[in-house]
Scaffold this motif. Structure first.
Motif, short mmCIF file in Angstrom:
data_model
loop_
_atom_site.label_atom_id
_atom_site.label_comp_id
_atom_site.label_asym_id
_atom_site.label_seq_id
_atom_site.Cartn_x
_atom_site.Cartn_y
_atom_site.Cartn_z
N LEU B 186 2.56 9.09 30.35
CA LEU B 186 3.52 8.18 30.96
C LEU B 186 4.79 8.08 30.12
O LEU B 186 5.77 7.48 30.55
N ARG B 187 4.75 8.63 28.91
CA ARG B 187 5.95 8.69 28.07
C ARG B 187 5.76 9.86 27.12
O ARG B 187 4.69 10.46 27.09
N LYS B 188 6.79 10.17 26.34
CA LYS B 188 6.75 11.39 25.53
C LYS B 188 6.00 11.20 24.22
O LYS B 188 5.50 12.17 23.66
N GLY B 189 5.97 10.01 23.70
CA GLY B 189 5.30 9.79 22.42
C GLY B 189 4.25 8.70 22.57
O GLY B 189 4.31 7.87 23.46
N GLN B 190 3.28 8.68 21.67
CA GLN B 190 2.23 7.65 21.67
C GLN B 190 1.59 7.55 23.06
O GLN B 190 1.33 6.45 23.55
N ALA B 191 1.36 8.67 23.69
CA ALA B 191 0.89 8.65 25.07
C ALA B 191 -0.52 9.16 25.20
O ALA B 191 -0.89 10.15 24.57
N LEU B 192 -1.31 8.47 26.03
CA LEU B 192 -2.62 8.96 26.40
C LEU B 192 -2.39 9.96 27.54
O LEU B 192 -1.58 9.70 28.42
N ALA B 193 -3.11 11.07 27.53
CA ALA B 193 -2.90 12.07 28.57
C ALA B 193 -3.39 11.57 29.92
O ALA B 193 -4.51 11.05 30.02
N LEU B 194 -2.56 11.75 30.97
CA LEU B 194 -3.05 11.57 32.33
C LEU B 194 -3.81 12.84 32.70
O LEU B 194 -4.83 12.81 33.38
N VAL B 195 -3.23 13.95 32.29
CA VAL B 195 -3.83 15.27 32.46
C VAL B 195 -3.39 16.09 31.26
O VAL B 195 -2.21 16.01 30.89
N ASN B 196 -4.26 16.83 30.64
CA ASN B 196 -3.80 17.86 29.71
C ASN B 196 -4.52 19.16 30.02
O ASN B 196 -5.65 19.17 30.48
N VAL B 197 -3.79 20.25 29.82
CA VAL B 197 -4.28 21.57 30.21
C VAL B 197 -3.97 22.56 29.10
O VAL B 197 -2.88 22.54 28.54
N ALA B 198 -4.93 23.42 28.79
CA ALA B 198 -4.66 24.55 27.90
C ALA B 198 -5.10 25.81 28.63
O ALA B 198 -6.11 25.82 29.33
N TYR B 265 -3.02 12.04 42.46
CA TYR B 265 -1.87 12.45 41.66
C TYR B 265 -2.32 13.35 40.52
O TYR B 265 -1.71 14.39 40.24
N ARG B 266 -3.43 12.97 39.85
CA ARG B 266 -3.92 13.80 38.74
C ARG B 266 -4.31 15.18 39.22
O ARG B 266 -4.03 16.18 38.56
N ARG B 267 -4.95 15.24 40.41
CA ARG B 267 -5.34 16.53 40.96
C ARG B 267 -4.11 17.41 41.20
O ARG B 267 -4.09 18.59 40.85
N GLU B 268 -3.06 16.82 41.75
CA GLU B 268 -1.84 17.60 41.99
C GLU B 268 -1.22 18.05 40.67
O GLU B 268 -0.71 19.17 40.56
N MET B 269 -1.30 17.20 39.66
CA MET B 269 -0.72 17.56 38.36
C MET B 269 -1.54 18.62 37.65
O MET B 269 -0.99 19.42 36.88
N ILE B 270 -2.86 18.67 37.88
CA ILE B 270 -3.67 19.76 37.31
C ILE B 270 -3.11 21.09 37.80
O ILE B 270 -2.93 22.03 37.04
N ALA B 271 -2.84 21.16 39.11
CA ALA B 271 -2.33 22.40 39.69
C ALA B 271 -0.99 22.77 39.05
O ALA B 271 -0.77 23.94 38.70
N VAL B 272 -0.11 21.80 38.89
CA VAL B 272 1.21 22.07 38.32
C VAL B 272 1.10 22.51 36.86
O VAL B 272 1.68 23.51 36.45
N LEU B 273 0.33 21.76 36.07
CA LEU B 273 0.24 22.07 34.63
C LEU B 273 -0.48 23.39 34.39
O LEU B 273 -0.12 24.15 33.48
N THR B 274 -1.48 23.70 35.22
CA THR B 274 -2.20 24.97 35.06
C THR B 274 -1.24 26.12 35.34
O THR B 274 -1.18 27.10 34.59
N ARG B 275 -0.50 26.00 36.44
CA ARG B 275 0.46 27.05 36.78
C ARG B 275 1.46 27.24 35.63
O ARG B 275 1.73 28.36 35.20
N ARG B 276 2.02 26.12 35.13
CA ARG B 276 3.02 26.22 34.05
C ARG B 276 2.42 26.78 32.78
O ARG B 276 3.06 27.54 32.05
#
Lengths: 153, 285
Positions: B186-198, B265-276
């Motif tokens: 939700l912000r750039k620092g001190q943030a808990l991941a909504l989604v993280n992808v490697a 929203y998280r599901r849609e962001m998984i798709a975006v982050l995985t692609r990126r």
């Protein structure tokens, strides 16, 4: 109660503290150094930031006993161009974040004496300020970096 | 915090002895960034805290014949600065750099991040995409587990009450493998991941080879996305393949809705982050 020997602002100190006392409580309540502030007590706000062996840490997240044999620097032990620059740029309003911000900035400049604006903001990301919006803080740090002698670490 | 007895471990052997002596109620203090927060909120204190934060033999980062061995007590800041990690596993540097802020990274340890068992941990996906394993030490000796076996449920790992996580090993086969880590908060620092992808993948004549996708914060543990990986393996790396892999990975997750974001929203962001992440792997090849 366990005994603890450490260096604070260049002076060797020996105290007896309960095991569960945090470094922040040691500094404020035992040593009377109230520059480091109790904000969130959870490592999120950075108001308790001090330098331990040159590294910025949240004093609320360390047990006092973990500082045994180490060097702690608080705002009271600092005489640094940053402090005058903060005054000149009116970088503080209420001042509560100030000690933590200044120590984080000092740690940054010690490691990187020509930081970019982004690097300054990242280095200060763990210090929350509710008053200023950070821009004058960043300007003050930039001025000190610009004016620092070349090659100084 | 309520009172407890504090013992300082001299080395990892001593730490295991102290754990065995003081029983399952004893807590281990490494970086303290999770433990101290927990102890301040706890209704009851542990009787004993074992301070392992200065155990030197758990801090080493070194190349061995198995791979890159990172001591569990290495802090995130030390990992960021380590020339050998930057060279052999740069995706781990990206991941730990996203944790908290400078102060928390100077205290927090890689081992502590992993034993938290939080599905939103940042180091987990990066290490899983590198096929890393963990070394656990206890009175019965040492054992090695792949990360997928180590994570069991939210806040639960395979670490036994009398065991210590001593090291994380990145296998030699993953050295130089193009990889990327992306975190949405939700912000750039001190943030808990909504989604993280490697993601990590080799490229062979323009086709994916041994692709790995790891997802965090969208399932009870950090998970791989095996269906997306199987889709990619051997397939030509095209824009459409990145996007389709993202869609498949999104279907393999089980995100929840909470006050930070909806499951949809998280599901849609998984798709975006995985692609990126896959695009980044290709551009770094």
């Amino acid at each position: 109660m366990p005994e603890l020997a450490l260096t604070v602002n260049g002076a060797r100190r020996a105290v007896t503290v309960p095991a569960e006392m945090t470094l922040l409580a040691l500094l404020r309540e035992v040593l009377g150094l109230t520059g480091a502030k109790l904000g969130c007590d959870a490592g999120d706000c950075g108001a308790c930031t001090v330098l331990v062996d040159g590294q910025a840490v949240n004093a609320c997240l360390m047990l006092a006993m973990q500082a045994a044999g180490r060097e702690v620097l608080t705002i009271e032990g600092l005489a640094h161009p940053l402090q005058r620059a903060f005054e000149k740029h009116a970088a503080l309003q209420c001042g509560f974040c100030g000690p933590g911000v200044i120590l984080s900035a000092k740690a940054l400049l010690d490691a990187n004496n020509a930081p970019t604006t982004l690097e300054i903001r990242e280095a200060l990301a763990g210090n929350l300020c509710r008053c200023t919006g950070y821009s004058k803080i960043v300007e003050a740090v930039q001025e000190v970096a610009r004016d620092s002698p070349r090659g100084r670490t | 915090m309520r009172a407890f007895e504090l013992f300082r471990a001299r080395d990892s052997r001593h730490a295991v002895e102290l754990l065995a002596r003081h029983g399952p109620g004893a807590r281990l203090l490494a970086g303290g960034t999770d433990l101290l927060v927990e102890l301040k909120a706890a209704a009851r204190a542990p009787q004993v805290v074992i301070d392992i934060s200065s155990v030197a033999d758990l801090k080493q980062i070194a190349l061995g014949d198995r791979g890159l061995r990172i001591g569990a007590l290495a802090t995130h800041a030390e990992i960021e600065r380590s020339p050998v990690v930057r060279k052999m596993a740069p995706v781990l540097v990206e991941a730990v750099h996203s944790i908290g802020a400078v102060q928390t990274r100077n205290l927090g340890t890689l081992g502590g991040n992993l034993v938290s068992g939080l599905p939103s941990m940042d180091s987990g996906p990066a290490l899983m995409a590198l096929d890393a394993s963990v070394i656990l030490a206890g009175p019965r000796g040492e054992r090695r587990l792949a990360l997928a076996e180590f994570f069991i449920a939210p806040r639960r790992t395979a670490l036994a009450a009398d065991e210590l996580l001593t090291a994380i090993v990145v296998p030699m086969a993953s050295f130089g493998k193009p990889a990327a880590f992306l975190k949405l908060g939700l912000r750039k620092g001190q943030a808990l991941a909504l989604v993280n992808v490697a993601a990590s993948t080799w490229l062979d004549a323009g086709a994916f080879k041994q692709p790995a996708i790891a997802l965090g914060a969208v399932a009870p543990t950090v998970i791989r996305a095996p269906l997306a990986e199987r889709y990619l393996d051997g397939r030509d790396a095209t824009m459409e393949s990145f996007a389709e892999a993202g869609r498949i990975a999104a279907g393999e997750a089980a995100p929840i809705s909470d006050f930070r974001a909806s499951a949809q929203y998280r599901r849609e962001m998984i798709a975006v982050l995985t692609r990126r992440a896959l695009e980044r792997c290709l551009s770094s090849h």
